[in-house]
Write a protein that holds these residues in place. Sequence first.
Motif, PDB file in Angstrom:
ATOM      1  N   CYS A 199       0.806  -1.240   0.000  1.00 41.52           N
ATOM      2  CA  CYS A 199       0.000   0.000   0.000  1.00 41.52           C
ATOM      3  C   CYS A 199       0.833   1.281   0.000  1.00 41.52           C
ATOM      4  N   ASP A 226      -1.170  -3.537  -3.663  1.00 44.88           N
ATOM      5  CA  ASP A 226      -1.362  -2.091  -3.799  1.00 44.88           C
ATOM      6  C   ASP A 226      -0.028  -1.399  -4.067  1.00 44.88           C
ATOM      7  N   TYR A 229      -1.868   2.928  -7.026  1.00 42.30           N
ATOM      8  CA  TYR A 229      -3.287   3.237  -6.842  1.00 42.30           C
ATOM      9  C   TYR A 229      -3.785   3.848  -8.135  1.00 42.30           C
ATOM     10  N   HIS A 285      -5.815  -2.506  -5.967  1.00 40.65           N
ATOM     11  CA  HIS A 285      -5.578  -1.221  -6.636  1.00 40.65           C
ATOM     12  C   HIS A 285      -4.679  -1.317  -7.862  1.00 40.65           C
ATOM     13  N   ASP A 450      -3.024  -4.630   2.972  1.00 40.18           N
ATOM     14  CA  ASP A 450      -4.335  -4.094   2.590  1.00 40.18           C
ATOM     15  C   ASP A 450      -4.976  -3.054   3.488  1.00 40.18           C
ATOM     16  N   HIS A 452      -4.096  -0.874   5.919  1.00 43.85           N
ATOM     17  CA  HIS A 452      -3.499   0.423   6.276  1.00 43.85           C
ATOM     18  C   HIS A 452      -3.422   0.655   7.784  1.00 43.85           C
ATOM     19  N   SER A 479      -0.071   4.846   2.239  1.00 40.44           N
ATOM     20  CA  SER A 479      -1.504   5.070   2.025  1.00 40.44           C
ATOM     21  C   SER A 479      -2.173   5.500   3.325  1.00 40.44           C
TER      22      SER A 479
HETATM   23 FE    FE Z   1      -4.098  -0.284   0.076  1.00 43.70          FE
END
Ligand code: FE
Length: 551
Positions: A199, A226, A229, A285, A450, A452, A479
């Motif tokens: 992320c 991720d 994004y 993402h 995933d 965050h 993120s």
């Molecule tokens: Fe994410």
Amino acid sequence: MGDNLISRRGFLIASAAVVVTACSGSEKAADAPVTATAAAEAEPSTAPPAPATTAAAPPTEPPATEPPPTDPPVTEPGVPEYAGDVDPFMLGVASGDPDAESVVHWTRLVPDGVELPDEVTVMLEVFGDEALTAVVSAQALVTSADVGYSVHALTTGLDPDTWYWYRFSTGEFASAVGRSRTTPAAGSTTTLNLATASCQHYETGFYTAHADIAASGVDLVAWLGDYIYEGATGSVGDEGRVRIHGTAEPTTLDEYRARYAVYKSDPNLQAAHAACPWVVIWDDHEVENNYAGNISQDDIELGERRAAAYRAWWENTPTRVEMPTTADAVIYRGFEWGSLVDISFLDTRQYRTDQACGDITLSTDPPCPETFDTDRTMLGTEQREWLLGRLGKAGATWNVLGQQVIMGNFMLNGAVLNFDQWDGYPVERDALFQHIADEGIANFVVLTGDIHFAGVGNLRTPDRSKVIGTEFVATSISSAGNVSADLTDLVKSLGDVVDAELAHRGWIRHTVTADSWVADYRIVDDVLVENSPMSTYRSFTVTAGTPGITV
Ligand code: FE
Ligand code: CA
């Protein structure tokens, strides 16, 4: 379908362009007939940049001495090198999916505003020493517009448990120097120093955590999804935005390629890639937020968009999987670190049933009946059978999953708070956890991204009577948090959760031995400030043979 899906088709080794010299041995470097010599001696006007990481170099044994090859390798691929005068290596270098004798080396040519010919020859040199004097192999590789000018080179014939350095060159330019390594051979219980991370929204924070990874000296980064994004510029709003994507939401291959180029331009991300090999899997993402199978978040068929996104992901990651040419791509795969760690890397997006109950979040109502349909799946039949066929079979001390969404029980008084997580697929999860208990699969660890925020949980059998393993949830690299830090105490009280840290971004450093698994939760003080201080929030230990967190 098996471990380490290798396809020659996936590697850009032109038929006339060869190849890996068998020579290893530092004393022969001076007279080794190395294919890349021509490129190297073309005296690049731009000196090769310093290694992208200043981390202390691990001790490296010189490669074993072998007889020199009798025939010099073929050097002329018939496709010219890059003739431009703008550095084409602006996206850095990477390596990935190592085993005990090989690794994938990666780069991608992107001259800013300069047209490349349809095909370009790129040289790859691999060295046994940081001073780049002991040439271990050299390859001439042809890349093309068709693959976004990416290069995936499989370098074979390497020694186990050994660090190597590498560099690409073409025309007048040489890339940054990367460092990579092979895994220990079967039977070895050499310590694994592992990073897990996920992320990295480009707009919502700086990649300070990547600089920390680059300096940490880890052996491997497991990227849990991720990587990009897909949102348009400004989709996150002005507040908490430190830089911008600069383009609209991608849907075509060229648009996804451009989005990856934005992300891969970051020097801290490049440093983390140059520091060690990665194993990369995707989450949502890389295509679109919370897509499920072929269904978009707006219930539209993804079709060609998914094909474009998968292809761009492959082009931009150092993966040893077959190049996607359609909307289907098998990326789940196994990874072994000697006989210490066996990791099954999963794909929980491509094959899953659409989220139940309209993909609502934070509802405290009882889950709708659909949630418990026995055919709901996160993995799909083929991946599930592959997983059950290999879990615990390698004889490794630690049996590990690398995957995307929270797998443990994250429920509040029977309510599913997030139907995108495994709580929304309870029948398949319960069967998997019961299988682990029934088969006596020891030292079960799940590595997750995933959500965050950072978390750790003790996983239990469906009847909740027995702890079967531990889940380490890495917070995001950058993120923004999805859940307010005000809810920290509530999150800590949910399901299997042992602890959670919601306020910071970061990554996890895992130190894995035959006796214990220690996870240090690294956090960045303020992700909105460049070079903000890093620290360790907490460390958690699992003792081999005793399921669950002990410290
Ligand atoms: Fe994410
Ligand atoms: Ca995600």
